[in-house]
Design an enzyme around this catalytic site. Sequence first.
Site, short mmCIF file in Angstrom:
data_model
loop_
_atom_site.label_atom_id
_atom_site.label_comp_id
_atom_site.label_asym_id
_atom_site.label_seq_id
_atom_site.Cartn_x
_atom_site.Cartn_y
_atom_site.Cartn_z
N GLY A 19 -16.93 10.08 18.93
CA GLY A 19 -16.82 9.14 17.82
C GLY A 19 -16.87 7.70 18.28
O GLY A 19 -16.16 7.30 19.20
N PHE A 22 -13.57 2.68 15.40
CA PHE A 22 -12.68 1.71 16.05
C PHE A 22 -11.97 2.30 17.26
O PHE A 22 -11.91 1.68 18.32
CB PHE A 22 -11.64 1.20 15.05
CG PHE A 22 -12.20 0.20 14.09
CD1 PHE A 22 -12.64 -1.04 14.54
CD2 PHE A 22 -12.29 0.48 12.74
CE1 PHE A 22 -13.16 -1.97 13.67
CE2 PHE A 22 -12.81 -0.45 11.85
CZ PHE A 22 -13.24 -1.67 12.32
N GLU A 178 -10.72 -3.22 -3.44
CA GLU A 178 -11.80 -4.15 -3.10
C GLU A 178 -13.09 -3.80 -3.84
O GLU A 178 -13.82 -4.67 -4.31
CB GLU A 178 -12.01 -4.16 -1.58
CG GLU A 178 -10.81 -4.82 -0.89
CD GLU A 178 -10.88 -4.86 0.63
OE1 GLU A 178 -11.52 -3.97 1.22
OE2 GLU A 178 -10.30 -5.78 1.21
N ASP A 308 -7.94 7.98 12.86
CA ASP A 308 -7.55 8.61 11.60
C ASP A 308 -7.28 10.11 11.72
O ASP A 308 -6.62 10.69 10.86
CB ASP A 308 -8.66 8.43 10.55
CG ASP A 308 -8.71 7.01 10.02
OD1 ASP A 308 -7.80 6.23 10.36
OD2 ASP A 308 -9.64 6.68 9.27
N ALA A 325 -7.45 0.26 10.70
CA ALA A 325 -8.28 -0.15 11.82
C ALA A 325 -7.47 -0.68 13.01
O ALA A 325 -7.71 -0.27 14.15
CB ALA A 325 -9.30 -1.19 11.35
#
Lengths: 459, 459
Positions: A19, A22, A178, A308, A325
Site C-alpha cells: 500500500g 499515507f 466537505e 486504517d 492521515a
Amino acid sequence: MNADAAIPLPKNPKVIVIGGGFAGLNCAKSLKKKPVQVQIFDKTNYHLFQPLLYQVASAALSPADIARPIRQVFRDTPNIDVLMAEITSIDVENKRVFYDGGSSEYDYLVVAAGAVYSYFGHDNWEKHAPGLKTLDDALEIRRRVLLAFEEAEQEEDPEARERQLTFVIVGGGPTGVEMAGAIKEIAVNSIPSDFRRIDTKHARVILIEAADCLLPPMPEKLRNQAKKDLEKIGVEVHLGEMVSDIDAEGVTLKSGKRILARNVVWAAGVKGVPLAESLGRELARGGRVEVESDLTLPGHPEVFIVGDLALAKDAKTGKVIPGLAPAAIQMGKYVADVIEKEAKAGQISERKGFHYVDRGAMATIGRHRAVADVKGWEVTGYLAWWMWGVIHIFFLIGFRNKLFVVMSWLWSNLLFAKGARLITGFPRIEVKKRIGKPKEETTPTEEPASEKVSSGANQ
Amino acid sequence: MNADAAIPLPKNPKVIVIGGGFAGLNCAKSLKKKPVQVQIFDKTNYHLFQPLLYQVASAALSPADIARPIRQVFRDTPNIDVLMAEITSIDVENKRVFYDGGSSEYDYLVVAAGAVYSYFGHDNWEKHAPGLKTLDDALEIRRRVLLAFEEAEQEEDPEARERQLTFVIVGGGPTGVEMAGAIKEIAVNSIPSDFRRIDTKHARVILIEAADCLLPPMPEKLRNQAKKDLEKIGVEVHLGEMVSDIDAEGVTLKSGKRILARNVVWAAGVKGVPLAESLGRELARGGRVEVESDLTLPGHPEVFIVGDLALAKDAKTGKVIPGLAPAAIQMGKYVADVIEKEAKAGQISERKGFHYVDRGAMATIGRHRAVADVKGWEVTGYLAWWMWGVIHIFFLIGFRNKLFVVMSWLWSNLLFAKGARLITGFPRIEVKKRIGKPKEETTPTEEPASEKVSSGANQ
C-alpha cells in the site's frame, strides 16, 4: 513487546510494504538509503493525498494536483523497488505475499492496505451511492454531479427535475461534511449563470448522519459550528437518521421518510480491505486487525499492520488511535524507525510501543469556512479555512503539487473565477424521462429557450 | 451564391449549431449579442483544444488544461443556449434536428459535428488501436502506454517484455508525428530512473505512414526535417508501408512484415461523423459533405456545413480547404458573419464565397523541436518549437487554460522536472504471461530486485 527473545535477522533484510497511502509511503520514505531492501506494492501507480480528494470530485482540482506516481517518489532511491500489483493473499507462516502473476518473500511485512467503504451488508447500494476513496471514484462522482445539472436543464417534468437537483450525502464525517458543502457551493456560487432553464441555487443538498452530531471526534463547539455553517450555506442536515435503503430513485430512511434523489454519495462507514482475511485471524469490528502496542500482529513481530487497517491502542494513553492521515503517517514512520534500528542491530528485539501525537483535526465547510481543532485550540470560520489551506499545502507531497494547488485555489478563491468542470467517462447523458409526452409530438426545450433568448437579444 | 432570390427571415432567427469544436464554438462566439437566438449542441460538455490533446495522452498536461465547459464560455450571453446532447438526425425539409429526448426547429443550421477516426472498414481494429479525438481517448491511450511500462517491469519473459515496450503509431500526420515523439521522449528522458528492471530507453517507437513522406501538406524541406528529427530521437519511421491487420498481439503490414506490439495508436484516416448520412445526400470520399462556395448544402442556403465535416473549395483559389483548426475557426466566423448580416437585413440573399487565409501549419517533434511553415517561412528546431508554444498558448481558449499550460510547460521543460503520470481507469494491470513457469514454483521479481537493492544499499 511481543518479541521476548531476540530473533536474528539477515543482512539487508527484505521489507515488503503493501500500500502506497499515507502509512505505507511514509514508512518506505523513512527507509530510504537505510540498510534494508524495500519492495512497495500498490494496485494503483500513485500516492493520493486523500484529504483533498473531495475537491477533485467537485472539479475544483485535477487528479494530477493531488496525486504523484509512487515510482517518482523513489526514483533516486535504489534500495526501494516499486511494483504496481494488487497483493491477493499473505502467508504469514512462510513469510510470503502473493499477487497476480507472482509472489515475494519478506523478512519484515508492513501491511498498509487501508480501508474500503462498507455498505453494512448492502453491497447493492454501491452502484447508486459511490464512495470517495480513489481518483476513479472522484471522477465518477464528478461526472454524476455535473450530469445531474445538464439533465435537469433538459428535463420537462418538474418532479423529475427536482429529483435530479437533489443530492444526498450519507455520513457526517469530514468527507461527508466537505462534499456536502462543496456541492452546495457549486450550485449556489459557481454555475447559476451557466444555465438558462433551471435555477441551480435551488438544488437541495441533504446530509444524513446516524449519530446526533457531525464530525463526531471533534469538540462539541466545533461540531455545532459545523452544523450551523452548513445550514447557513443551505445544506439540509439530518442528524440521528439512518438509511434503510438506497435505489436508483433515491434514499429511504429508517424513519420511513423517502428522499427522491438522482445522486447519492456514500461517506459513511469504512472497513478494512478484504486482504486482511488472509492473515488468518478473527478480525475486529469494521474488518480491522487488532495489533500489539508495537503495531504487530500478535505472535508475529515481523508483521506490522498500520494505517486504517489497524485497530491499535496508544501505548501511553490506551486510547484507540483514530483513522486519520496524521495517525497513518506517524505509524508508518514509527515502523520504519523500528525496522532501521533492528536491521542495524541484526536482530528483532524488545520494542517501545507506538504513541500517537494528536495535533488535532479540521474540516472545510463550503468555500470560505472551516472548523479546526489544533491541539485543543478551537478555530472556526474564515481563519480556520486559511489554516486548513496552509496546512494541507504543507503536507501535500511534491513541490509541483503544492504549486499547482495553490495556483488553482488562488485562481478560484481570490479571483472568483471558475474551475474547469469537465465531464469525462461514460455514459455521457441519460435518456430523459419525458413522462406522458411522446417524443414525436413535442419540441421540449424550444419554448423556454426562445423566451429567454429573445429577452436577452433585446437588452 | 445558391440563394438567387431573397428569402425572408423571421425577427431574431433561430440558429442551431451542432458541435462545440473549433468551427461551432467560433461561430457561436461570433453570434454573441447579435439579433439571433442560438442553440449550441454538443455530446460532451466541453470545448477541446485538440492540437494539445496528445500532451494529455502523454501525461504532460491535465484534461482541465486544454478544455473548457461550453456553458462557461457563454455564461454571460443570454442569446446563446447550450445543450449537452447528441444530435441523432437532421430533417432538412422540415428544418428540425432530433436528439435523445427531444427535437428543435431552426431557421439556420450550422453543422460542425466534425470527424471520427476511420479504420478503412476494419472497425475491429479500434479496440486494439484507439484513436485520439476526445479527452476520454487521450486518458485511455495514457493508461495503456503507462501500463505497458509497469507490466514490462514485472514481466519475466524477454519476448513478452519486448512486445510490451514496443509502441506503433499508424499515420504520419501531425497527431502521429507528435504522439510518436512524445512517447519516445517519455521513455528516453522522463522515466528511465523510475524503473529497476527494465531500461525504458530501449523502448521502440515505430511510426508507420502509407505515403512516402511525413506531414504530407507541408513543404518538402520540413517533411524531410521532421523525419530526420524523429529518427534523431530514436523513432523508427517506416514510409510507404500500409497496415493490413491489427490484433491484440501487434500489427501486420501489407509487405508481410509483422510487428509485435502491446500498444498501437491510430492516427491515420478520419471520416465525417455518421450524422452526415441523415442529410440525405451522397457523401464525398471520407464521409464528408460537399458544399457550395458559401459552405451551404446545395439547395439549402439555410444549412451550413463547416469544419472537418465539410468538403469545401476555396472561393478564390478553388483549392480544397484542409481539415485544420485555423480553417475550422475561419469557417465558423465566416458563417456567423453571413448570418448576422442577413438577420439584420431580415432575409437570406446573395453571398460572397468563403476564402481560407492560410497562415501555415506546424508540428512538434519530441521535447524541444518542431517544424513550422508560417506563411511560406520555413522554420525548424528549437526556434520552431518556441513559436509553436507561443502560438498554441495564444489560441487556447480561456485565460485559466493559458496560465496553467504555461506553468506546466515551464515546470517540465525549463526546470526539467516531471509531470504526474497517473494511471486512472480500468483495467489496472493485465495478468502477466509467465510462459512455461507455473505460479507456485517461482518468486518472479525477487532475484533481480535483490541484486539491485543490495548494490544500492552499499553505495
